[in-house]
Motif scaffolding. Structure first.
Motif, short mmCIF file in Angstrom:
data_model
loop_
_atom_site.label_atom_id
_atom_site.label_comp_id
_atom_site.label_asym_id
_atom_site.label_seq_id
_atom_site.Cartn_x
_atom_site.Cartn_y
_atom_site.Cartn_z
N UNK A 1 52.52 98.91 24.34
CA UNK A 1 53.90 99.29 23.94
C UNK A 1 53.83 99.55 22.43
N UNK A 2 53.10 100.63 22.06
CA UNK A 2 52.76 100.80 20.64
C UNK A 2 53.96 100.86 19.71
N UNK A 3 55.07 101.39 20.17
CA UNK A 3 56.26 101.49 19.30
C UNK A 3 56.77 100.12 18.88
N UNK A 4 56.42 99.10 19.65
CA UNK A 4 56.94 97.76 19.40
C UNK A 4 55.86 96.81 18.87
N UNK A 5 54.61 97.27 18.89
CA UNK A 5 53.50 96.35 18.64
C UNK A 5 53.59 95.67 17.28
N UNK A 6 53.89 96.44 16.24
CA UNK A 6 53.96 95.84 14.91
C UNK A 6 55.22 94.97 14.78
N UNK A 7 56.35 95.50 15.24
CA UNK A 7 57.61 94.74 15.18
C UNK A 7 57.45 93.39 15.89
N UNK A 8 56.73 93.40 17.01
CA UNK A 8 56.55 92.16 17.79
C UNK A 8 55.90 91.06 16.96
N UNK A 9 54.97 91.44 16.12
CA UNK A 9 54.28 90.42 15.31
C UNK A 9 55.23 89.81 14.27
N UNK A 10 56.31 90.51 13.99
CA UNK A 10 57.30 89.96 13.05
C UNK A 10 58.35 89.14 13.81
N UNK A 11 59.03 89.77 14.77
CA UNK A 11 60.15 89.08 15.42
C UNK A 11 59.68 87.93 16.29
N UNK A 12 58.46 88.00 16.81
CA UNK A 12 58.00 86.93 17.69
C UNK A 12 57.19 85.85 16.95
N UNK A 13 57.15 85.93 15.64
CA UNK A 13 56.63 84.81 14.87
C UNK A 13 57.76 84.14 14.07
N UNK B 1 68.79 98.30 23.76
CA UNK B 1 67.75 99.21 24.28
C UNK B 1 66.34 98.66 24.08
N UNK B 2 66.11 98.02 22.93
CA UNK B 2 64.79 97.41 22.71
C UNK B 2 64.56 96.22 23.63
N UNK C 1 51.86 88.28 20.95
CA UNK C 1 52.03 89.41 20.02
C UNK C 1 50.87 89.48 19.03
N UNK C 2 50.46 88.31 18.54
CA UNK C 2 49.41 88.30 17.51
C UNK C 2 48.04 88.65 18.08
#
Lengths: 439, 439
Positions: B64-76, B89-90, B56-57
């Motif tokens: 998957x631009x809709x998730x790109x920023x969220x990924x850096x939060x939930x996957x850290x 759905x996500x 993610x980082x």
């Protein structure tokens, strides 16, 4: 039984003699207010609270330099878990410091007494704040340590000869409860739906899914854990006091008709998990030290892991329960003492961890229902109505069985006598709302 | 019973045909590694994991631009709770995207397949990572939905006519378990001490405090909750699937001799709370959809809140249990299927919340022990030894009853057939260490 006769210690904050929150108490809780919706720690003092976030951030702990920086962290948290994690020696120091600050003859008048800007923001009337759950609860365990209750209920179902199960006097019987549905005093709960046997004599037994008809209260004390143990490493009974943060009042709501049908063989489930109410202010373990007394006598020789050196292993907290109906009628239905327990908190901790189970900071223990031996002292309606066969007489002339829609159950608990500094819990109140419409 | 026959989908990551972690699976877990001790999310793919923090980082979710920023939060995060909180759905979108990225014919070769710097840091051999608990568990509830197990055990103690209690076919019986002592596969547990009746026939019954002698395993499936409901508001059975994050294997360790003495009247306590082992990789609910099948037939007409429109409300996951002794002898003692359940996950959710109990993200459910009807399919040693009256024959020629010090219980679970993409759980393994020295 030792009576606590402590002189009244005066505070420069006005404290009515009947207040549960004397200078000898200093209980901790979580508040928010209309001016600031942030959840933050506070202590109760008389009819006020001291907002510890505001106090810490404005240098309130300047005369306790070792704690000053830590205070700005733990007292800006939305729960008391991080304060609890500091351990009992720190709680003792902080409580003593706050007593000094609030004392009439405070050595630090400049901190708060003569500091009107800080007083204006940090000392808030209790009527202006809302209380929240004091700690984030990991696991909730409910014991069955009220032997009079166990005996009374056992007698109803099995007669006095077989009232107590063979294990009862040997170990603190307990079950794992539901942590998610523990709520703070004042949160109303809907009457739960559940499977009940409308005709218990029918064969075959066929349940109906209906709103529970036998909603009961259970008068209990609760305890929060302040120190964890490692999985696989029991807490010796002699060191268990170190794991106690403090105490609350508890109402372990129970749907007796759901319980009767569901509880074989794994114990109560939906009968209890719709809600458990606790009082908002955690009375620190140290504050109750002057009120130690002996509990119920155990005829058995205890296993070594349960043997305590101290005989005064209970507290004498006067407990009362009011039933307030929706038309405002208030009847005191229970008057008893928290000393009506067979097992102490250290014994409960030693037993819970005996096989290696790990406790975590914020875990909640309940005593189980506390009852005396005589009518008027029973901590559940099940006992008061002899399992629904008799009615409770209300002060307004009416009578009823179990909790009706709109009824509020209010538990009060206080140690000490008026004329000395009271150490009390305030109220643990909860209202039962009508069942929801089930689609 | 519908058989899952799906074509093999190739990945550019080498995946052995027997791997539980095919491209059709994509299970989520929490890892750390020798190079980086930080706990962080990952998925398992073949014999590797994809480090989602690194992925993610480094812009791994750029397509998957809709998730790109969220990924850096939930996957850290150090748990999967915040990812779970995003909802099914996500999860579906993210799993599909990761399948695309890892597919042989990936539309995004620049993301990982042809991006050797990111591959070098993010694609790690499983042998080089350590797994941790995938979610922070709020409450843990264990059901009793394996009717064959309930019948087998009931038969041992009460005979076949009274094996099932009257409530069994009417509601998913359950108890609240202990969340703090749930551990991930690989964590060894000490044999618990506890009160047991060494002579159950003695009168009066007098317990001894000793290391438990009857340590048992319980073969179960576990489920993590992904969506909360508000206290007082039940989850309808038809909407319960939305609350399911995914599944794990579970071994609900049980000390049968402690249980026998303590469990009346409130259910198991110390017999179970010394530890519960779960497999590290959470198989998302979507990944098991192709393996739906019918469960056990219920003779009763169900209450409306438990009635499902779908008959295929179980999964066909092949389950096996190995008993590995300290001298390396390995015996497969159980072979069965997860379809041996009377109640489905949606029914368990609907029942758990029927009275208003609130579920929280990260809550864990267990099915209860899963057994078939015949010898060789039993999910507990209690059943296999007929309550300790018979021995288990070991492959090396020896025999024993219950779990001995140094024994390891290994549960495996997999859906699908070799030749198609397997969706499996890997292993859920736990070793019983000798009891500690009790002071």
């Amino acid at each position: 039984m030792r009576m606590a006769k402590m002189p009244t210690t005066k505070s420069w904050v006005a404290i009515p003699p009947s207040s549960h929150f004397s200078l000898a108490n200093i209980p901790f809780g979580i508040i928010s207010s209309a001016k600031d919706a942030t959840r933050r720690p506070a202590i109760a003092i008389g009819e006020h609270v001291l907002d510890l976030a505001a106090f810490a951030q404005s240098g309130g702990f300047q005369k306790l330099p070792s704690f000053q920086y830590t205070a700005t962290i733990v007292f800006t948290s939305s729960t008391l878990n991080s304060f609890a994690a500091l351990g009992r020696p720190t709680h003792r120091t902080v409580r003593q410091y706050l007593q000094d600050v609030l004392s009439e003859n405070t050595p630090y008048p400049e901190v708060l007494k003569d500091n009107s800007p800080l007083r204006d923001v940090a000392l808030i009337p209790q009527a202006e704040v809302q209380n929240h759950l004091p700690l984030s609860i990991g696991d909730y365990t409910d014991f069955f340590a009220g032997r009079n209750h166990a005996f009374n209920v056992g007698t109803l179902f099995r007669g006095p000869q077989n009232a107590l199960n063979p294990n009862y006097n040997h170990l603190p019987v307990a079950y794992h409860g539901r942590a998610s549905s523990v709520v703070v005093s004042g949160i109303a709960l809907h009457r739960p739906w559940g499977q009940v046997l409308l005709d218990p004599t029918a064969d075959p037994k066929t349940p109906s899914f209906v709103p529970a008809r036998r909603i009961d209260m259970e008068l209990e004390m609760g305890m929060f854990v302040t120190k964890e143990n490692t999985l696989g490493h029991p807490v010796p009974v002699g060191k268990a006091e170190d794991h106690i943060f403090g105490y609350v009042l508890m109402n372990d709501w129970s749907a007796r008709d759901i319980q009767t049908w569901e509880y074989v063989p794994l114990g109560p489930f939906n009968a209890k998990n719709f809600g458990t109410t606790i009082s908002p202010w955690v009375v620190l373990a140290d504050a109750l030290e002057p009120f130690r007394t002996e509990g119920l006598d155990n005829p058995n020789e205890l296993q070594s892991y349960l043997r305590e050196s101290r005989k005064e292993n209970q507290y004498d907290i006067k407990l009362e329960v009011d039933l307030k109906t929706s038309d405002g009628d208030v009847t005191t239905i229970t008057r008893t003492s928290s000393r009506n327990l067979l097992w102490s908190w250290p014994q409960m901790i030693a037993h819970h961890t005996a096989g290696g189970c790990n406790l975590r900071i914020g875990d909640l223990f309940g005593t189980g229902t506390i009852s005396g031996s005589d009518p008027g002292t029973y901590g559940s309606i099940l006992e008061q109505t002899k399992a629904g066969k008799q009615s409770i007489k209300l002060s307004g002339g009416g009578e009823q069985k179990f909790v009706q829609d709109g009824d509020t159950i209010i538990i009060r608990g206080v140690a000490g006598e008026i004329g000395s500094d009271l150490v009390g819990f305030g109220e643990c109140a909860g209202t039962i709302l009508p069942a929801i419409q089930y689609s």
